[in-house]
Design an enzyme around this catalytic site. Structure first.
Site, short mmCIF file in Angstrom:
data_model
loop_
_atom_site.label_atom_id
_atom_site.label_comp_id
_atom_site.label_asym_id
_atom_site.label_seq_id
_atom_site.Cartn_x
_atom_site.Cartn_y
_atom_site.Cartn_z
N GLU A 163 0.84 -1.19 0.00
CA GLU A 163 0.00 0.00 0.00
C GLU A 163 0.88 1.25 0.00
O GLU A 163 0.40 2.35 0.23
CB GLU A 163 -0.95 0.00 1.19
CG GLU A 163 -0.25 -0.05 2.55
CD GLU A 163 -1.18 0.30 3.69
OE1 GLU A 163 -1.65 1.45 3.72
OE2 GLU A 163 -1.44 -0.57 4.54
N CYS A 219 -3.37 -3.19 4.49
CA CYS A 219 -2.45 -4.25 4.93
C CYS A 219 -2.79 -5.62 4.34
O CYS A 219 -2.14 -6.62 4.66
CB CYS A 219 -2.45 -4.34 6.45
SG CYS A 219 -2.12 -2.77 7.24
N HIS A 263 -2.68 -10.38 11.67
CA HIS A 263 -2.12 -9.09 11.26
C HIS A 263 -1.92 -8.28 12.54
O HIS A 263 -2.81 -8.23 13.38
CB HIS A 263 -3.09 -8.38 10.31
CG HIS A 263 -2.76 -6.93 10.13
ND1 HIS A 263 -1.52 -6.53 9.68
CD2 HIS A 263 -3.46 -5.79 10.38
CE1 HIS A 263 -1.49 -5.20 9.63
NE2 HIS A 263 -2.66 -4.74 10.06
N1 ACO Z 1 0.06 2.58 30.75
C1 ACO Z 1 -0.56 1.50 30.25
N2 ACO Z 1 -1.56 1.59 29.30
C2 ACO Z 1 -1.90 2.81 28.87
C3 ACO Z 1 -1.30 3.99 29.40
C4 ACO Z 1 -0.28 3.83 30.38
N3 ACO Z 1 0.36 4.88 30.89
N4 ACO Z 1 -1.86 5.04 28.77
C5 ACO Z 1 -2.78 4.56 27.91
N5 ACO Z 1 -2.81 3.21 27.97
C6 ACO Z 1 -3.61 2.29 27.18
C7 ACO Z 1 -5.03 2.73 27.02
O1 ACO Z 1 -5.81 2.38 28.15
C8 ACO Z 1 -5.41 1.97 25.77
O2 ACO Z 1 -5.69 0.64 26.14
P1 ACO Z 1 -6.96 -0.12 25.54
O3 ACO Z 1 -6.71 -0.26 24.07
O4 ACO Z 1 -6.98 -1.41 26.24
O5 ACO Z 1 -8.13 0.73 25.81
C9 ACO Z 1 -4.14 1.95 24.95
O6 ACO Z 1 -3.09 2.30 25.86
C10 ACO Z 1 -4.14 2.97 23.80
O7 ACO Z 1 -4.42 4.23 24.31
P2 ACO Z 1 -5.67 5.11 23.79
O8 ACO Z 1 -5.55 6.43 24.47
O9 ACO Z 1 -6.93 4.37 23.90
O10 ACO Z 1 -5.49 5.21 22.23
P3 ACO Z 1 -4.65 6.23 21.37
O11 ACO Z 1 -5.40 7.49 21.25
O12 ACO Z 1 -3.26 6.29 21.84
O13 ACO Z 1 -4.68 5.50 19.94
C11 ACO Z 1 -4.63 3.79 18.32
C12 ACO Z 1 -4.38 4.11 19.78
C13 ACO Z 1 -6.10 4.01 17.97
C14 ACO Z 1 -4.30 2.32 18.09
C15 ACO Z 1 -3.72 4.70 17.45
O14 ACO Z 1 -2.39 4.42 17.73
C16 ACO Z 1 -3.97 4.53 15.95
O15 ACO Z 1 -4.86 5.15 15.39
N6 ACO Z 1 -3.15 3.68 15.24
C17 ACO Z 1 -3.30 3.45 13.82
C18 ACO Z 1 -4.54 2.64 13.49
C19 ACO Z 1 -4.41 1.17 13.81
O16 ACO Z 1 -3.34 0.64 14.00
N7 ACO Z 1 -5.57 0.46 13.82
C20 ACO Z 1 -5.60 -0.97 14.01
C21 ACO Z 1 -6.25 -1.75 12.88
S1 ACO Z 1 -6.03 -1.06 11.27
C22 ACO Z 1 -4.36 -1.15 10.80
O17 ACO Z 1 -3.79 -2.18 10.79
C23 ACO Z 1 -3.68 0.09 10.42
#
Ligand code: ACO
Length: 499
Positions: free
Chosen positions: A95, A129, A262
């Site tokens: 991609e 992906c 994945h």
């Molecule tokens: N210690 C431990 N855990 C923590 C802490 C900390 N200090 N702070 C946050 N967390 C946890 C949260 O509770 C959350 O856990 P959960 O998923 O069990 O709820 C996790 O860390 C992530 O934190 P969030 O604030 O919920 O999410 P964030 O805004 O950081 O975004 C996301 C995470 C959506 C995955 C982002 O990184 C993203 O958009 N990535 C790209 C998209 C992606 O990978 N999607 C997956 C499928 S599609 C693909 O393959 C591209």
């Protein structure tokens, strides 16, 4: 030239079609996720515990999708010793688009020039992906079809996963895999056991063609991933139960020796394994619930579609499936946690990680489930049956040997601090699609045998050169950084290595 075709004519159908050999390439530099947490001023543990990531691999402006795929394909061909004339199909899944018209596959055809072989079917396939899996399915289907001419197919999947500054950036990564496909393979794709889920969603897409960055709705992407997983698993179970022998167990995680996913980030993979346990729980007969799922009876009335972000369900099934995760999925996460999301190669990086955690005899005969997901969205679940032929020198032994130094290769990478990482990301952002352009990234840190970009001319045509291989004939890139660091940058490294 392999004599598969005559065998097929004798037997009527090519047997045991699947992955004969696997090569994986990842960048030679990485940033520590715990250092990135501090640099990004997020709470400690967010990337390492919350996302389950340890390190993230990344490329400077010296590498692009063409160079990644040139490197991994060159290494596959050198390691296996199969001549380019013996490849009848080459499929690329990616991609990472640098040309809207010209495929990466056509760039790779430069490697075939000395062989004189231009009779090579296949082209690029794109859907986030998922492209690598589509390419694999195309390649396997070709070998199993009336179009097959008896030669091998090769699948190359590669991507550079970079995100704009913000929450998604720590879920980046980069890398490439190459898979040699043919009959009598040590990793056989099980016939008739493939389930797909395809539908329309704007969870992650790349509408801005001038940028490397996607537009992402992170929460929606997780929901889409999990719903596609549910759907694929339900269909896979149905197909599996229809084809099973009377004495075999009904499909469940118990039937699988390993389950690979994945891997956008490792925490999602752990949640996904728990999700399959939830699916098994909801499919289980009422009398088995109290013994197999003690204390979870209260969740029996849950509907899958209501549980994507249900904390109670998630927590309960993550705890219930923890031993299964440790045994059947965690060993496959070596590359995912150390390199990050490689996009199309991600699932096959997990396969590499799984193989590297086994000996030939411990891998023989195993049944491996695989789930591939690409936003937008396209998803497939399929399974691999590992050969039972453990003889030295046979394909399974060669495959296991080829992945034995994976951990050492990961350890041999160069660590870069988050500030330098951010500067390199900024450089990529500023110079993406610039023409003419001369890259400035340090070539000396690349692994031996790496193809790299030397320039883009005013017509956007790209030139590449290759670093020399290590002196030992089949040594692998990444086994000696020092040698690479001291090596001068060649203009012609091996044969016609400037293209
Ligand atoms: N210690 C431990 N855990 C923590 C802490 C900390 N200090 N702070 C946050 N967390 C946890 C949260 O509770 C959350 O856990 P959960 O998923 O069990 O709820 C996790 O860390 C992530 O934190 P969030 O604030 O919920 O999410 P964030 O805004 O950081 O975004 C996301 C995470 C959506 C995955 C982002 O990184 C993203 O958009 N990535 C790209 C998209 C992606 O990978 N999607 C997956 C499928 S599609 C693909 O393959 C591209």
């Amino acid at each position: 030239m392999p004599s598969f075709k005559s065998g097929m004519q004798a037997q009527g159908w090519p047997q045991d079609v699947g992955i004969i050999a696997l090569e994986i390439y990842f960048p030679s530099q990485y940033v520590e996720q715990h250092e990135l947490e501090e640099f990004d001023a997020v709470s400690q543990g967010k990337y390492t515990i919350g996302l389950g990531q340890t390190r993230m691999g990344f490329c400077s402006d010296r590498e692009d999708i063409n160079s990644l795929c040139l490197t991994v394909l060159s290494r596959l061909m050198e390691r296996t010793g199969i001549g380019y004339e013996n490849i009848g199909r080459l499929e690329v899944g990616t991609e990472t688009i640098i040309d809207k018209s010209k495929s990466v596959k056509t760039v790779l055809m430069q490697l075939f020039e000395d062989s004189g072989n231009t009779d090579v079917e296949g082209i690029d396939t794109t859907n986030a992906c998922y492209g690598g899996t589509a390419a694999l399915i195309n390649a396997v289907n070709w070998v199993e079809s009336s179009s097959w001419d008896g030669r091998y197919a090769v699948v190359v999947a590669g991507d550079i996963a970079v995100y704009a500054k913000g929450a998604a950036r720590p879920t980046g990564g980069a890398g490439a895999v190459a898979l040699l496909i043919g009959p009598h393979a040590p990793l056989v794709l099980e016939r008739g056991l493939r389930s797909s889920h395809m539908c329309h969603a704007y969870d992650f897409y790349k509408p801005d063609l001038s940028s490397e960055y996607p537009t992402v709705d992170g929460k929606l992407s997780i929901q889409c991933y999990l719903s596609a997983l549910d759907s694929c698993y339900a269909t896979y179970c149905r197909k599996s139960d229809v084809t099973k022998s009377a004495s075999a167990s009904s499909m469940s995680l118990e039937v699988l020796d390993a389950m690979l996913f994945h891997s956008p980030y490792c925490k999602l993979v752990q949640k996904s394994l728990a999700r399959l346990a939830l699916n098994d729980f909801l499919r289980a007969s009422p009398d088995s619930v109290s013994t197999k799922y003690p204390g979870l009876e209260a969740f029996r009335e849950k509907r899958l579609e209501d549980t994507y972000f249900d904390r109670d369900v998630e927590k309960a099934f993550m705890a219930n499936s923890m031993p299964t995760f440790e045994a059947k999925t965690k060993p496959s996460l070596l590359v995912a946690t150390q390199v990050g999301n490689m996009y199309t190669p991600s699932l096959y990086g997990s396969l590499a990680g799984l193989i590297s955690s086994h000996t030939v005899s411990s891998l023989a005969g195993k049944k491996i489930g695989l789930f591939s997901y690409g936003s937008g969205l396209a998803a497939t679940m399929f399974s691999i049956k590992v050969s039972t032929d453990t003889s030295p020198g046979m394909p399974l032994a060669k495959l296991v040997t080829s992945m034995a130094n994976l951990r050492d290769r990961l350890e041999s990478r160069v660590k870069v601090n988050p500030q330098a990482f951010a500067q390199i990301m900024q450089l990529r952002e500023d110079t993406h699609h610039k023409a003419p352009y001369v890259p400035v990234g340090d070539v000396s840190i690349l692994f031996p045998g790496t193809w790299y970009l030397t320039g883009v001319d005013d017509k956007h045509r790209r030139q590449y050169e290759r670093l020399p291989l290590l002196p030992s004939s089949n040594a692998h890139p990444g086994t000696s950084q020092i040698l690479n660091k001291e090596a001068p940058v060649p203009s012609l490294a091996i044969g016609a290595a400037t293209i």
